[in-house]
Design a protein around this motif. Sequence first.
Motif: not given
Length: 313
Positions: A80-87, A128-129, A133-139, A248-254
């Motif tokens: 996921x981190x490699x994909x995040x960097x590519x994005x 925020x961007x 982008x990372x939120x699905x991986x965290x979830x 729940x995780x989206x609210x926490x990140x917020x």
Amino acid sequence: MPVSIRSPARYDQFFHIIGGLPTVLARGLRALLWALLPALLLSGCSALKLGYSSAPELSYWWLDSFLDFNDPQSFQVRTDLAALQAWHRQSELPRYVNLLQKLQRLAPATVTPSQLCEVYGELKPRLQALLDQAEPSIAALAPTLTPEQLVHLQRQLDKRSEKWRAQWLTVSLEERNARRVKQLADRAEMLYGNLEEPQLALLRERVAALPFDADLRERESRRRHQDVLQTLRQVQSGAPNGTSVRAALHAWLGRTVRSPDAVYRTQQEIAAQGTCQTLADLHNSTTSAQRLAAIKALQSYEADALSLLAAGR
């Protein structure tokens, strides 16, 4: 002009200013984010390529130190981190090239606090961007964490809190201010070269005047640590407070980006405005040689950013 930040030990103060992430899942993203911010991170052009290339690995080890991943988690987090960097390379790096060019146009001239706050404001949406982008991986990761991993997480957070309190709460006001001045001076000198004594005196004066409530900062840190632990423990139940895990995780990140503590938010806004004023005054006090050094540094960052962008195509 904005100042550079190089060492991991210096991330926290600046992230408090820009509303960054102090909690564990975000710490790995924070390491990645700083590796991707060429105008703010680096003291030499070659370091940008090295930092960018190693960012996913550094981020992984940062996260692992807090969560002690098992083998399946390790594989997924690295992926996921490699994909995040590519994005980021394709979608975000061009924005930083534009920002570096904007900074180069500002560097030779007298600047206003509002101009610097405008640049600073352009970084917030980029954070925020990255989170979006990372939120699905965290979830996906959060429900796989075990009770033992959360105990490990709490221990690591407690150790971090103890270290912070020792550095900022158990020292005198004079020692605290001296540390803040040194941090600012070190960062500024990465861009301008050596500061002169009147410039150092300016930093000492402004640091003494800028609000820095260590007790409030520590209270916010405790809130965030409790928040991430509570959220992750609720996620383990599968349905925290009747909401979905993702919600729940989206609210926490917020809440990590925008604290629910109004007093803390107000102080951070005051501090941000004061920082823009301080940096504008510092830049306006620089000599032609110092401004030329800043331009050359920014040009080096831009060249490396363009090289990284081209390499990813």
